[in-house]
Design an enzyme around this catalytic site. Structure first.
Site, PDB file in Angstrom:
ATOM      1  N   ASP A 161      -8.536  -3.668  -7.163  1.00  0.00           N
ATOM      2  CA  ASP A 161      -7.980  -2.652  -6.245  1.00  0.00           C
ATOM      3  C   ASP A 161      -8.538  -1.181  -6.684  1.00  0.00           C
ATOM      4  O   ASP A 161      -7.955  -0.717  -7.705  1.00  0.00           O
ATOM      5  CB  ASP A 161      -6.393  -2.692  -6.150  1.00  0.00           C
ATOM      6  CG  ASP A 161      -6.047  -1.764  -5.091  1.00  0.00           C
ATOM      7  OD1 ASP A 161      -6.622  -0.976  -4.725  1.00  0.00           O
ATOM      8  OD2 ASP A 161      -4.706  -1.717  -4.995  1.00  0.00           O
ATOM      9  N   HIS A 164      -7.509  -4.949  -3.012  1.00  0.00           N
ATOM     10  CA  HIS A 164      -6.467  -3.989  -2.171  1.00  0.00           C
ATOM     11  C   HIS A 164      -6.105  -4.838  -0.816  1.00  0.00           C
ATOM     12  O   HIS A 164      -7.090  -5.261   0.003  1.00  0.00           O
ATOM     13  CB  HIS A 164      -6.842  -2.921  -2.093  1.00  0.00           C
ATOM     14  CG  HIS A 164      -5.913  -1.697  -1.336  1.00  0.00           C
ATOM     15  ND1 HIS A 164      -4.951  -1.415  -2.054  1.00  0.00           N
ATOM     16  CD2 HIS A 164      -5.650  -1.197  -0.223  1.00  0.00           C
ATOM     17  CE1 HIS A 164      -3.836  -0.690  -1.401  1.00  0.00           C
ATOM     18  NE2 HIS A 164      -4.493  -0.643  -0.107  1.00  0.00           N
ATOM     19  N   CYS A 190       0.925  -1.226  -0.114  1.00  0.00           N
ATOM     20  CA  CYS A 190       0.034  -0.024   0.078  1.00  0.00           C
ATOM     21  C   CYS A 190       0.961   1.383  -0.075  1.00  0.00           C
ATOM     22  O   CYS A 190       1.751   1.404  -0.890  1.00  0.00           O
ATOM     23  CB  CYS A 190      -0.850   0.129   1.287  1.00  0.00           C
ATOM     24  SG  CYS A 190      -2.269   1.079   1.086  1.00  0.00           S
TER      25      CYS A 190
END
Length: 246
Positions: free
Chosen positions: A183, A214, A125
């Site tokens: 995502d 994600h 991330c």
């Protein structure tokens, strides 16, 4: 390999930064991987991921990415309160401060008797972005970046012209990028933009796109995909064994 864990508090231009070190118990010197966390800092899933990598013969260093903005040891929850605080921190801290953090880690860990002096970067991330960003430094021989946010959109604060996307051509080591097709944080057009930049700048990279959401690596919550996570660990280990242990 059986691992051990300890903390190192190191000086940076923006204050003291805690780094948690995961490394083999065995005697010897090992390559070092800077493992950058998501916005929640060093949660239990991040700790477990770092330990998995360390068990394959690496020194894995997890820095507190927002050390200037929180008391040492702060871990944010995977809830709305934690997400709001983490996102506020993300859009407060400039990339230049992340750069100086990485340089401070390079200086400190290059002097430790358990490190070989070869470095890689890895992250998820926000941490995927920071691992990519770290690879702008010639000392980073390889980077493994998982669903890196904000590269395509240039939404993290920085000086004009100093965004990570623009500086892609400075990457000298090998880089691997992992994406989830489902995502929403990095949609198809964003991924294509990064891919084209890597192609245009003739970087040495490997590109993986999976049917995943994600944070599919995070082993808490309903987005976790154990099979994909295992595949990604294996790919990361192979990359770092080849590039850092030669």
């Amino acid at each position: 390999m059986i691992t051990q864990r300890h903390d190192e508090d190191i000086n940076t231009p923006t204050g003291l930064m805690r780094c948690t070190v995961y490394r083999p118990q065995a005697e010897g010197r090992f390559p070092c991987i800077f493992f950058y966390s998501e916005i929640f800092q060093q949660t239990a899933p991040i700790s477990r991921s770092a330990n998995i990598m360390a068990g394959h013969g690496f020194v894995v260093v997890v820095p507190e990415v927002f050390h200037e903005l929180n008391p040492i040891g702060t871990v944010l929850g995977y809830d709305d309160k934690g997400k709001d605080k983490g996102n506020n921190d993300k859009f407060t801290k400039p990339l230049e401060s992340h750069d100086s953090d990485t340089l401070a880690m390079l200086t400190f860990f290059s002097e430790q008797d358990y490190c070989t002096g070869k470095f890689g970067s890895m992250g998820v991330c926000l941490g995927g972005h920071l691992a990519y960003r770290a690879a702008l430094l010639p000392s980073i021989h390889a980077a493994f970046c998982l669903y890196a946010t904000d590269i395509h959109s240039n939404t993290l604060p920085c000086q004009a012209g100093n965004d990570t996307f623009t500086r892609t051509q400075e990457i000298q080591g090998e880089i691997a990028l992992v994406w989830g097709k489902q995502d929403p944080h990095v949609p198809t057009q964003g991924r294509q933009k990064i891919y084209q930049q890597l192609m245009d700048t003739e970087r040495r990279f490997t590109w993986y796109e999976f049917n995943g959401q994600h944070a599919f690596m995070r082993d808490e919550g309903d987005r976790y995909d154990p099979a994909l996570a295992l595949e990604c660990y294996n790919k990361a280990i192979a990359l770092f064994q080849r590039t850092l242990k030669e």
